[in-house]
Design an enzyme around this catalytic site. Structure first.
Site, PDB file in Angstrom:
ATOM      1  N   TYR A 137    -109.922  32.393 -69.210  1.00 36.59           N
ATOM      2  CA  TYR A 137    -108.910  31.411 -69.618  1.00 36.59           C
ATOM      3  C   TYR A 137    -108.573  31.457 -71.107  1.00 36.59           C
ATOM      4  O   TYR A 137    -107.674  30.745 -71.549  1.00 36.59           O
ATOM      5  CB  TYR A 137    -109.387  29.992 -69.252  1.00 36.59           C
ATOM      6  CG  TYR A 137    -109.170  29.661 -67.803  1.00 36.59           C
ATOM      7  CD1 TYR A 137    -109.987  30.213 -66.818  1.00 36.59           C
ATOM      8  CD2 TYR A 137    -108.148  28.801 -67.399  1.00 36.59           C
ATOM      9  CE1 TYR A 137    -109.797  29.919 -65.486  1.00 36.59           C
ATOM     10  CE2 TYR A 137    -107.953  28.500 -66.062  1.00 36.59           C
ATOM     11  CZ  TYR A 137    -108.769  29.055 -65.111  1.00 36.59           C
ATOM     12  OH  TYR A 137    -108.567  28.761 -63.790  1.00 36.59           O
ATOM     13  N   LYS A 189    -122.468  36.274 -61.170  1.00 36.89           N
ATOM     14  CA  LYS A 189    -122.223  37.557 -60.494  1.00 36.89           C
ATOM     15  C   LYS A 189    -122.986  38.604 -61.311  1.00 36.89           C
ATOM     16  O   LYS A 189    -122.383  39.510 -61.893  1.00 36.89           O
ATOM     17  CB  LYS A 189    -120.705  37.829 -60.441  1.00 36.89           C
ATOM     18  CG  LYS A 189    -120.288  39.031 -59.614  1.00 36.89           C
ATOM     19  CD  LYS A 189    -120.376  38.828 -58.122  1.00 36.89           C
ATOM     20  CE  LYS A 189    -120.046  40.123 -57.396  1.00 36.89           C
ATOM     21  NZ  LYS A 189    -120.296  40.062 -55.948  1.00 36.89           N
ATOM     22  N   ASP A 223    -119.959  34.958 -54.622  1.00 36.69           N
ATOM     23  CA  ASP A 223    -119.466  35.223 -53.261  1.00 36.69           C
ATOM     24  C   ASP A 223    -120.394  34.602 -52.227  1.00 36.69           C
ATOM     25  O   ASP A 223    -119.959  33.942 -51.278  1.00 36.69           O
ATOM     26  CB  ASP A 223    -119.252  36.736 -53.025  1.00 36.69           C
ATOM     27  CG  ASP A 223    -120.409  37.604 -53.510  1.00 36.69           C
ATOM     28  OD1 ASP A 223    -121.367  37.072 -54.127  1.00 36.69           O
ATOM     29  OD2 ASP A 223    -120.360  38.830 -53.274  1.00 36.69           O
ATOM     30  N   ASP A 247    -113.159  27.326 -61.158  1.00 31.87           N
ATOM     31  CA  ASP A 247    -111.818  27.008 -60.646  1.00 31.87           C
ATOM     32  C   ASP A 247    -111.745  27.308 -59.156  1.00 31.87           C
ATOM     33  O   ASP A 247    -111.292  26.490 -58.358  1.00 31.87           O
ATOM     34  CB  ASP A 247    -110.781  27.842 -61.410  1.00 31.87           C
ATOM     35  CG  ASP A 247    -109.378  27.647 -60.855  1.00 31.87           C
ATOM     36  OD1 ASP A 247    -108.979  26.482 -60.685  1.00 31.87           O
ATOM     37  OD2 ASP A 247    -108.698  28.657 -60.575  1.00 31.87           O
ATOM     38  N   ASP A 251    -111.890  24.570 -55.442  1.00 32.75           N
ATOM     39  CA  ASP A 251    -110.849  24.398 -54.412  1.00 32.75           C
ATOM     40  C   ASP A 251    -111.480  24.494 -53.022  1.00 32.75           C
ATOM     41  O   ASP A 251    -111.135  23.729 -52.111  1.00 32.75           O
ATOM     42  CB  ASP A 251    -109.732  25.440 -54.559  1.00 32.75           C
ATOM     43  CG  ASP A 251    -108.581  24.939 -55.440  1.00 32.75           C
ATOM     44  OD1 ASP A 251    -108.831  24.061 -56.298  1.00 32.75           O
ATOM     45  OD2 ASP A 251    -107.442  25.410 -55.268  1.00 32.75           O
TER      46      ASP A 251
HETATM   47  C1  IPM Z   1    -107.241  23.428 -62.035  1.00 31.67           C
HETATM   48  C2  IPM Z   1    -105.952  24.201 -62.020  1.00 31.67           C
HETATM   49  C3  IPM Z   1    -105.722  24.776 -63.413  1.00 31.67           C
HETATM   50  C4  IPM Z   1    -106.860  25.693 -63.718  1.00 31.67           C
HETATM   51  C5  IPM Z   1    -104.375  25.486 -63.586  1.00 31.67           C
HETATM   52  C6  IPM Z   1    -103.214  24.627 -63.169  1.00 31.67           C
HETATM   53  C7  IPM Z   1    -104.192  25.970 -65.003  1.00 31.67           C
HETATM   54  O1  IPM Z   1    -105.970  25.179 -61.050  1.00 31.67           O
HETATM   55  O2  IPM Z   1    -107.316  22.416 -62.762  1.00 31.67           O
HETATM   56  O3  IPM Z   1    -108.165  23.803 -61.322  1.00 31.67           O
HETATM   57  O4  IPM Z   1    -106.838  26.881 -63.362  1.00 31.67           O
HETATM   58  O5  IPM Z   1    -107.818  25.234 -64.335  1.00 31.67           O
HETATM   59 MN    MN Z   2    -107.758  25.154 -59.833  1.00 36.74          MN
END
Ligand code: IPM
Ligand code: MN
Length: 352
Positions: A137, A189, A223, A247, A251
């Protein structure tokens, strides 16, 4: 009466709608628990960018530093090229305010459906500490010979010991304070990323052995971690990882806790100004329809209260959310909750 100054950034898409419900609940908690919130709205987001050509005004970061915390809805606009608002607003605030921790609880509330068969709230309840200032990032890298067959693109995974160490210490402290299984799992990793995750692994064991001997240390390749998040989420208490893996796995974690409608996160600078947000996006197709689920924003508000030191109020909001998911909502999905966005906010606020 104690008053907290809060910057409110509704942002794009459904951001303002979910933030409105979050604020409703925060105000209810303040009234009930004896403190006040002084809220200031900021119009940062895609619409402002399209009008002015700047993602954030030059004074924005200094302005944010005047507040005790930031409450954010969502950033991302269909008419703005991907990357501009994300980098120009969200990542800029995270970096400039040095919010080096991204705290993302993965918690299945009662009554919420999870896609994982035979697992419930007892099994899905852990916290991911995502490092939030380094890694892929940082923007280190570049493209050369662009547009030619020899084009080269690089995006570099960057970490220094200082960043790794402060994140690990936060995670160890968190595991200690959480006091559940007293276990911290490093997600890395080390079999391929033999530089960056070697640094993480050495620091992890050095710091853990020296300063947190009572915290059990586990290690997972990222993984494999994805497999266990689906198959055996009950193994986890606190996980810590770099920015990119954090990140991605959060999700996955969010889906196991019932989806983006409920997943909240905090961008935390333990010594500075932190920013709390639902981790889902701006969901443009649902904008203005009063159908989006505001619980993620409401839970982000609870995290903010906790960070401000209003622990009782934070617990009360969480308990109210749990009661609503257990007894009132048909589903957490937008348009299928059996309630509108504002009704969900009302239900939680009443209970608080
Ligand atoms: C999150 C989002 C952000 C990230 C994006 C929108 C820059 O996916 O907050 O997880 O990658 O951190
Ligand atoms: Mn994200």
């Amino acid at each position: 009466m104690k008053t907290y100054s809060i910057a409110v950034i509704g942002g794009d898409g459904t951001g303002p709608e979910v933030v409105r419900e979050g604020v409703k609940v925060l105000n209810a908690a303040a009234a009930r628990h004896g403190f006040k919130l002084a809220l200031t709205d900021y119009d940062f987001g895609g619409a402002r960018y399209l009008k002015t050509g700047e993602a954030l005004p030059a004074t924005a970061v200094e302005e944010m530093k005047k507040h005790a915390a930031i409450f954010l809805g969502a950033i991302g606009h269909p008419d703005v090229k991907p990357g501009i608002l994300e980098k120009g607003i969200l990542l800029k605030l995270r970096f400039e305010l040095d919010q080096y921790i991204n705290l993302r609880p993965v918690k299945l509330f009662p009554g919420v459906e999870t896609p994982i068969k035979d697992k419930g709230p007892a099994e899905i309840d852990y916290v991911v500490v995502r490092e939030n200032s380094g890694d892929l990032y940082t923007g280190v890298g570049g493209i050369s010979m662009k547009g030619t067959p020899n084009e080269v693109a690089m995006q570099v995974m960057v970490y220094n010991r200082f960043q790794v160490e402060r994140c690990l210490r936060y995670a160890f402290e968190y595991a200690r304070k959480r006091n559940k299984a007293k276990t911290l799992g490093l997600v890395g990793k080390t079999n391929v990323l033999t530089f960056v995750y070697d640094l993480w692994e050495r620091a992890f064991h050095e710091i853990g052995a020296k300063d947190y001997p009572e915290i059990k240390r586990d290690y997972y390749h990222v993984d494999a971690c994805c497999m266990w998040m689906v198959k055996n989420p009950e193994w986890f208490d606190v996980l810590v990882t770099g920015n990119m893996f954090g990140d991605i796995i959060t999700d996955l974690g969010a889906m196991t806790q019932g989806g983006m409608g409920i997943a909240a996160g905090g961008n935390i600078n333990p010594e500075g100004v932190s920013m709390f947000e639902p981790i889902g996006g701006s969901a443009p197709k649902y904008t203005g329809k009063n159908v989006i689920n505001p619980l993620a924003a409401i839970c982000a508000g609870a995290m903010m209260l906790d960070a401000l030191g209003e622990t009782k109020a934070a617990r009360a909001v969480e308990a109210a959310v749990a009661d609503v998911t257990a007894n009132k909502l048909k589903s957490l999905a937008a348009g299928r909750m059996g309630c509108s966005t504002s009704q969900v906010g009302d239900l939680v606020a009443e209970r608080v």
